[in-house]
Scaffold this motif. Structure first.
Motif, short mmCIF file in Angstrom:
data_model
loop_
_atom_site.label_atom_id
_atom_site.label_comp_id
_atom_site.label_asym_id
_atom_site.label_seq_id
_atom_site.Cartn_x
_atom_site.Cartn_y
_atom_site.Cartn_z
N THR A 1 0.85 -1.19 0.00
CA THR A 1 0.00 0.00 0.00
C THR A 1 0.89 1.25 0.00
N TYR A 2 0.42 2.30 -0.66
CA TYR A 2 1.19 3.54 -0.78
C TYR A 2 0.58 4.64 0.09
N LEU A 3 1.45 5.42 0.74
CA LEU A 3 1.01 6.51 1.61
C LEU A 3 0.97 7.86 0.89
N ASN A 4 1.85 8.01 -0.10
CA ASN A 4 2.06 9.29 -0.79
C ASN A 4 2.58 10.38 0.15
N LYS A 5 3.31 9.93 1.16
CA LYS A 5 4.00 10.82 2.09
C LYS A 5 5.23 10.09 2.61
N TRP A 6 6.33 10.84 2.77
CA TRP A 6 7.54 10.21 3.29
C TRP A 6 7.44 9.96 4.79
N TYR A 7 6.80 10.87 5.48
CA TYR A 7 6.77 10.74 6.94
C TYR A 7 5.41 11.15 7.48
N ASP A 8 4.67 10.17 7.97
CA ASP A 8 3.37 10.42 8.57
C ASP A 8 3.05 9.23 9.48
N PRO A 9 3.47 9.27 10.75
CA PRO A 9 3.29 8.15 11.66
C PRO A 9 1.86 7.62 11.73
N ALA A 10 0.89 8.52 11.78
CA ALA A 10 -0.51 8.09 11.88
C ALA A 10 -0.90 7.28 10.65
N LEU A 11 -0.54 7.79 9.49
CA LEU A 11 -0.87 7.12 8.23
C LEU A 11 -0.12 5.79 8.11
N GLU A 12 1.12 5.76 8.55
CA GLU A 12 1.92 4.53 8.51
C GLU A 12 1.28 3.45 9.39
N GLY A 13 0.81 3.88 10.55
CA GLY A 13 0.15 2.94 11.46
C GLY A 13 -1.14 2.39 10.87
N GLN A 14 -1.93 3.27 10.27
CA GLN A 14 -3.20 2.85 9.66
C GLN A 14 -2.96 1.88 8.50
N ALA A 15 -1.96 2.19 7.68
CA ALA A 15 -1.66 1.34 6.53
C ALA A 15 -1.20 -0.05 6.99
N THR A 16 -0.39 -0.08 8.03
CA THR A 16 0.08 -1.35 8.57
C THR A 16 -1.08 -2.18 9.09
N LYS A 17 -2.00 -1.53 9.81
CA LYS A 17 -3.18 -2.23 10.35
C LYS A 17 -4.05 -2.78 9.23
N SER A 18 -4.18 -2.04 8.13
CA SER A 18 -5.02 -2.50 7.02
C SER A 18 -4.42 -3.75 6.38
N LEU A 19 -3.10 -3.84 6.34
CA LEU A 19 -2.45 -5.03 5.79
C LEU A 19 -2.63 -6.23 6.72
N ILE A 20 -2.53 -5.98 8.02
CA ILE A 20 -2.75 -7.05 8.99
C ILE A 20 -4.19 -7.56 8.90
N ASP A 21 -5.13 -6.65 8.71
CA ASP A 21 -6.55 -7.02 8.57
C ASP A 21 -6.78 -7.87 7.33
N MET A 22 -5.90 -7.75 6.33
CA MET A 22 -6.00 -8.57 5.11
C MET A 22 -5.43 -9.97 5.32
N GLY A 23 -4.79 -10.18 6.47
CA GLY A 23 -4.21 -11.49 6.76
C GLY A 23 -2.70 -11.53 6.75
N CYS A 24 -2.08 -10.38 6.52
CA CYS A 24 -0.61 -10.33 6.52
C CYS A 24 -0.09 -10.49 7.95
N ASP A 25 0.75 -11.51 8.16
CA ASP A 25 1.29 -11.70 9.51
C ASP A 25 2.76 -11.27 9.62
N VAL A 26 3.34 -10.82 8.50
CA VAL A 26 4.67 -10.20 8.50
C VAL A 26 4.59 -8.95 7.63
N VAL A 27 5.05 -7.82 8.16
CA VAL A 27 4.98 -6.56 7.42
C VAL A 27 6.36 -5.89 7.43
N SER A 28 6.73 -5.34 6.29
CA SER A 28 7.93 -4.51 6.21
C SER A 28 7.51 -3.16 5.65
N HIS A 29 8.45 -2.23 5.48
CA HIS A 29 8.06 -0.90 5.02
C HIS A 29 9.24 -0.14 4.41
#
Length: 381
Positions: free
Chosen positions: A204-232
């Motif tokens: 997933t793309y954030l379209n921002k280099w630095y945005d902790p809130a957005l990074e957290g939300q994006a990570t959670k959305s991937l986990i909700d899809m079933g991803c059990d390992v995430v990198s960034h």
């Protein structure tokens, strides 16, 4: 005669304004002339600041490591933080040159054109640009690029993910749709695919280099899809914290985030640019700036890039054994050039052939140019 005197006075006044009274302390570097260590000044221009606990934090860490190694006092280093990719960067470079910095480093790709503009104005000042690509083509002898084959480490992190996942779904948070980011995503996918044919990589793309809130939300959305390992490829520790909260594994970029998420961080994709900084600064001190490579590539072998220690305590014994064996084997093959990250056949998401079967793609410069998202990667909208 009076008119001539007036004109001479005006000319002399202008000369004083643009030289002696300007406050300029430009000293620069002269080939063959050594610089006394106490007279050295070093400048750094960063896009963000060390509070990001990621990208700039890691570059800053390398700065102080270099200073300690060479015995340079911290007061001799001028850092300019939170400099955007705008004309403000040119102002920052000029100020550092005018303040007497003999060597100036930039760590943002977006600063490149501004750096070249100022480097042309100050030919005796050495400019070194992390992630830049135009040093050679610029024709400026005082400009140098440096980066590393970080795709190799991304590939290794993909190997770890591919062998660790239980769901066969892994995630990747991308800051921007940008060559360097996509290059890392591709390498991560290829590494995971090399050890797990069933793997599904979701990005997933954030379209921002630095945005902790957005990074957290994006990570959670991937986990909700079933991803059990995430990198960034993003700048904060938000993804690590979210993975710990949700029982997933995380592989961070730039810095060790295990203190933030000790039960989530498996390993890390890391840089140690201090080795380059030491080499470049030492050449300035020695009066041999010509010995600084125009384009320097960091490798696993020279230690500028590396995979952080793997936290095997988070894995069961069987998985830990497989991960250790696969990573060591792959790393050795990279170092001996028996293996390459981008080996054909490779296609982009539209089916266009990027690398033919039996061929390999090797980056022509230190900074990545292979940046199309590969076929097989799922982009989450």
């Amino acid at each position: 005669m009076k008119k001539i005197c007036v004109l001479l006075f005006i000319f002399m006044l202008i000369s004083v304004i643009f030289t002696g009274c300007s406050g300029s302390q430009v000293t620069g570097v002269k080939e063959g002339t050594k610089i006394d260590k106490k007279d050295l000044k070093i400048g750094f221009v960063h896009y963000s600041d060390p509070s990001d606990q990621g990208y700039t934090y890691n570059h800053n860490k390398a700065t102080w490591k270099m200073a300690e190694e060479l015995g340079i006092d911290k007061s001799q280093i001028i850092n300019k933080y939170n400099v955007p990719d705008t004309a403000q960067a040119a102002t920052a470079f000029r100020e550092l040159a005018e303040d007497g910095c003999q060597i100036i480093f930039s760590t943002s790709h977006g600063h490149e054109d501004y750096l070249l503009e100022v480097a042309f104005e100050y030919p005796s000042v050495v400019f070194c640009h992390f992630s830049g690509v135009k040093a050679k083509s610029s024709g400026l002898k005082n400009v140098h690029n440096y980066f590393g084959d970080i795709a190799q480490v991304r590939y290794l992190s993909g190997v770890v993910s591919g062998l660790t996942t239980k769901t066969n779904k892994i995630g990747y948070v991308c800051a921007m749709d940008y060559t360097e980011v996509n290059n890392g995503l591709d390498a991560y996918y290829l590494g995971a695919k090399s050890v797990n044919e069933k793997i599904q990589v979701n990005a997933t793309y954030l379209n921002k280099w630095y945005d902790p809130a957005l990074e957290g939300q994006a990570t959670k959305s991937l986990i909700d899809m079933g991803c059990d390992v995430v990198s960034h490829h993003a700048d904060s520790t938000a993804g690590a914290a979210v993975c710990q909260e949700n029982g997933a594994y995380f592989i961070p970029y730039n810095s060790d985030m295990s203190k933030v998420a000790p039960k989530a961080v498996l390993t890390g994709v890391r840089w140690d640019t201090s080795k380059y900084l030491i080499m470049a600064v030492q050449n300035v001190l020695d009066g041999t700036p010509s010995k600084i490579p125009v384009d320097y590539t960091g490798t696993l072998k020279n230690g500028m890039i590396y995979l952080d220690k793997i936290n095997y305590s988070l894995l069961d014994k069987a998985t830990a054994k497989k991960v250790k064996k696969a990573v060591e084997s792959c790393k050795n093959e990279f170092e001996t050039k028996k293996k390459y990250v981008f080996e054909g056949p490779l296609y982009n998401r539209d089916g266009k052939e990027l690398v033919k079967a039996g061929e390999v793609f090797v980056e022509p410069k230190s900074s990545p140019s292979f940046g199309e998202v590969l076929q097989g990667i799922n982009i989450k909208k």
